[in-house]
Design an enzyme around this catalytic site. Structure first.
Site, PDB file in Angstrom:
ATOM      1  N   ARG A   1      15.148  57.663 -17.355  1.00 20.16           N
ATOM      2  CA  ARG A   1      15.003  55.671 -17.377  1.00 20.16           C
ATOM      3  C   ARG A   1      15.315  55.770 -15.834  1.00 20.16           C
ATOM      4  O   ARG A   1      16.846  56.404 -15.636  1.00 20.16           O
ATOM      5  CB  ARG A   1      16.596  55.213 -18.452  1.00 20.16           C
ATOM      6  CG  ARG A   1      15.979  53.500 -18.090  1.00 20.16           C
ATOM      7  CD  ARG A   1      17.221  52.979 -19.161  1.00 20.16           C
ATOM      8  NE  ARG A   1      17.998  53.513 -18.326  1.00 20.16           N
ATOM      9  CZ  ARG A   1      19.065  52.428 -19.152  1.00 20.16           C
ATOM     10  NH1 ARG A   1      19.215  51.167 -18.952  1.00 20.16           N
ATOM     11  NH2 ARG A   1      20.639  52.431 -18.599  1.00 20.16           N
TER      12      ARG A   1
ATOM     13  N   ASP B   1      20.767  37.728 -23.981  1.00 24.13           N
ATOM     14  CA  ASP B   1      20.918  38.344 -23.060  1.00 24.13           C
ATOM     15  C   ASP B   1      20.879  38.785 -22.614  1.00 24.13           C
ATOM     16  O   ASP B   1      19.488  39.600 -22.242  1.00 24.13           O
ATOM     17  CB  ASP B   1      21.916  39.905 -24.054  1.00 24.13           C
ATOM     18  CG  ASP B   1      23.048  41.007 -23.527  1.00 24.13           C
ATOM     19  OD1 ASP B   1      22.319  40.966 -22.571  1.00 24.13           O
ATOM     20  OD2 ASP B   1      23.387  41.395 -24.140  1.00 24.13           O
TER      21      ASP B   1
ATOM     22  N   TYR C   1      27.576  44.237 -12.857  1.00 20.05           N
ATOM     23  CA  TYR C   1      28.079  45.726 -13.139  1.00 20.05           C
ATOM     24  C   TYR C   1      26.096  46.141 -12.434  1.00 20.05           C
ATOM     25  O   TYR C   1      26.416  46.784 -11.940  1.00 20.05           O
ATOM     26  CB  TYR C   1      29.237  46.643 -13.446  1.00 20.05           C
ATOM     27  CG  TYR C   1      28.760  46.925 -14.945  1.00 20.05           C
ATOM     28  CD1 TYR C   1      27.749  47.469 -15.260  1.00 20.05           C
ATOM     29  CD2 TYR C   1      29.929  45.780 -15.588  1.00 20.05           C
ATOM     30  CE1 TYR C   1      27.890  47.539 -16.794  1.00 20.05           C
ATOM     31  CE2 TYR C   1      29.169  46.006 -16.988  1.00 20.05           C
ATOM     32  CZ  TYR C   1      28.213  47.154 -17.852  1.00 20.05           C
ATOM     33  OH  TYR C   1      28.462  47.232 -18.764  1.00 20.05           O
ATOM     34  N   LYS C   2      25.118  45.581 -13.241  1.00 22.14           N
ATOM     35  CA  LYS C   2      23.880  45.757 -13.365  1.00 22.14           C
ATOM     36  C   LYS C   2      23.035  45.850 -11.911  1.00 22.14           C
ATOM     37  O   LYS C   2      23.687  45.709 -10.769  1.00 22.14           O
ATOM     38  CB  LYS C   2      23.133  46.103 -14.786  1.00 22.14           C
ATOM     39  CG  LYS C   2      23.631  46.163 -15.381  1.00 22.14           C
ATOM     40  CD  LYS C   2      23.650  46.172 -16.887  1.00 22.14           C
ATOM     41  CE  LYS C   2      23.830  47.400 -18.505  1.00 22.14           C
ATOM     42  NZ  LYS C   2      23.855  46.558 -19.147  1.00 22.14           N
TER      43      LYS C   2
ATOM     44  N   PHE D   1      20.486  46.296 -28.037  1.00 25.22           N
ATOM     45  CA  PHE D   1      21.681  47.361 -27.596  1.00 25.22           C
ATOM     46  C   PHE D   1      22.836  47.416 -27.736  1.00 25.22           C
ATOM     47  O   PHE D   1      22.612  46.610 -28.450  1.00 25.22           O
ATOM     48  CB  PHE D   1      22.107  46.482 -25.764  1.00 25.22           C
ATOM     49  CG  PHE D   1      23.269  47.641 -24.715  1.00 25.22           C
ATOM     50  CD1 PHE D   1      22.467  48.271 -23.938  1.00 25.22           C
ATOM     51  CD2 PHE D   1      24.387  46.706 -25.281  1.00 25.22           C
ATOM     52  CE1 PHE D   1      23.431  49.038 -23.542  1.00 25.22           C
ATOM     53  CE2 PHE D   1      25.051  48.318 -24.540  1.00 25.22           C
ATOM     54  CZ  PHE D   1      25.172  48.540 -23.080  1.00 25.22           C
TER      55      PHE D   1
END
Ligand SMILES: *Cc1c(COP(=O)(O)O)cnc(C)c1O
Length: 420
Positions: free
Chosen positions: A379, A205, A230-231, A134
């Site tokens: 995605r 991560d 927040y995911k 990422f």
């Protein structure tokens, strides 16, 4: 395209209605405030609002901030939020109590975690990470290396070559457990062992792992970890992140963002910095109470779900999606970019198409929200707490229609937005 049709696939929508009815997690969907007629397949990017978050946030604003004012720090539980909520998240990642705190963003926490790991590794000069990790993770490592005037070399390797880069110079290995595009999973315990054998530490991560797949930091003998609120945790836009450090590292680790919340006694207001004796030394400044309140609600909802059922359902949903796509004409034009076996990937799946951006725009207009990741990936996330098996069918049906009719070729779907 050939004439393979979804309607002729081996799985019928009616059978999926039965699966939804029998789903032990079905009632959890009622906790989520998802607009009608929206097929939300982006819980991996921004989890939806829960009724509990709405209620807790509105109470935090009106009653706590509004009426208690500064007294809220002691009487509304604001001060304890970072470690109280950290321990709740700890249950989802296999941490012991006292090893996880909530604060800052994932990017900032990664900086602190890597710096804390480096503080335990004098004499070693290499940081290893993955090409295609990422971006923020790589940018933070670059920034850290520059800040130390290149004392640390950042060795970025192709996924299959990461292990080969770990050697006697390696201070820290920084990896994302579940890849944000492909959803490939790094074997956490195995890589941690390899790193430890070479005298290196690992920072994981967990942004796409927490709440998405079974994760056990303790069993993996992990050192440090960070992750996103927040995911899959449904904390709300920009909700704070978390940071984890194994107990054995607490006494010796230091991190450079030594703000007053990381002090042993913040309210003594001394000039000298004495770090807290525990996980709190990874904190920096004042907690973003409203953001953390939304996150606590999201986590509380998740903690009511049976964890095995949750992870199994997410695999079943993504498996179903993959199978339905393969059994209709969509499978002939979309190329899967994720592992072919659900158990080998996280709770999302990516497909490549040269017009991926336009296809996703067209899907969004038809009420299917997934996302696009450059250069050509669409995605889709599979959140077991609110998604239904029939939703998966409906998404594939719309996708089939868009691809067969080629509506995505319309100019209006090609114009790019600033957030994708
Ligand atoms: C989403 C995500 C982040 C987000 O970082 P922020 O600081 O919250 O913007 C970081 N790392 C990974 C792997 C992610 O998927």
């Amino acid at each position: 395209m050939k004439n393979k049709k979804l309607a002729e696939a081996s799985i019928q929508r009616s059978a999926l209605c039965d699966l939804d009815r029998a789903d032990p997690l079905a009632t959890l969907r009622d906790q989520f405030l998802i607009p009608d007629n929206l097929l939300y397949m982006n819980g991996n990017s921004l989890g939806p609002l829960t009724a509990l978050a709405q209620e807790k946030l509105s109470r935090a604003v009106s009653d706590e901030w509004g009426k208690k004012l500064i007294r809220g720090w002691n009487t509304a539980g604001w001060y304890d939020l970072p470690w109280r909520l950290g321990d709740k998240i700890g249950q989802l990642i296999g941490a012991e109590p006292g090893e996880t705190v909530v604060c800052d963003s994932t990017s900032v926490n990664l900086f602190k975690a890597v710096a804390a790991a480096l503080s335990l590794q004098s004499g070693r000069t290499k940081i290893v990470s993955e090409a295609g990790n990422f971006p923020t993770d790589l940018y933070v490592l670059d920034g850290l290396s520059r800040f130390t005037q290149d004392k640390y070399e950042v060795d970025i390797r192709a996924r299959s070559d990461v292990i080969n880069a770990i050697n006697a110079d390696t201070a820290v290995v920084v990896l994302t457990h579940v890849h944000y595009v492909s959803a490939e999973i790094f074997p956490m315990a195995e890589i941690t062992q390899i790193a430890h054998d070479a005298g290196a530490l690992v920072v994981w991560d967990l942004s796409h792992s927490v709440g998405a797949i079974a994760t056990d930091l303790t069993a993996s003998n992990a050192d440090f970890a960070v992750g996103c609120g927040y995911k899959h945790l449904n904390g709300g836009p920009g909700a704070p992140a978390f940071i984890y450090a194994a107990n054995r590292h607490h006494a010796a680790m230091r991190q450079p963002l030594s703000g007053w919340f990381g002090h042993a006694n913040p309210f003594e207001f001394t000039d000298d910095f004495t770090p807290a004796g525990d996980i709190r030394r990874l904190l920096c400044g004042t907690t973003g109470v409203l953001g953390a309140t939304g996150l606590e609600a999201g986590v509380d909802v998740m903690l009511t779900a049976d964890r095995d059922a949750m992870f199994e359902k997410s695999k079943a949903l993504s498996n179903l999606f993959q199978q339905l796509i393969e059994e209709c004409s969509v499978g002939e034009v979309l190329e899967i970019r994720s592992p072919l076996i659900a158990a080998e990937r996280g709770a999302h799946i990516s497909y490549a198409h040269e017009s991926g951006y336009a296809i996703m725009q067209n899907l969004v207009e038809r009420g299917v929200i997934g996302d696009f990741r450059a250069p050509d990936n669409i995605r889709f996330g599979f959140s077991p707490l609110f998604m239904r098996y029939t939703d998966v069918y409906d998404v594939v049906e719309i996708l089939e229609d868009i691809l067969t009719s080629r509506t995505y070729e319309d100019d209006k779907y090609v114009a790019t937005h600033s957030v994708t």
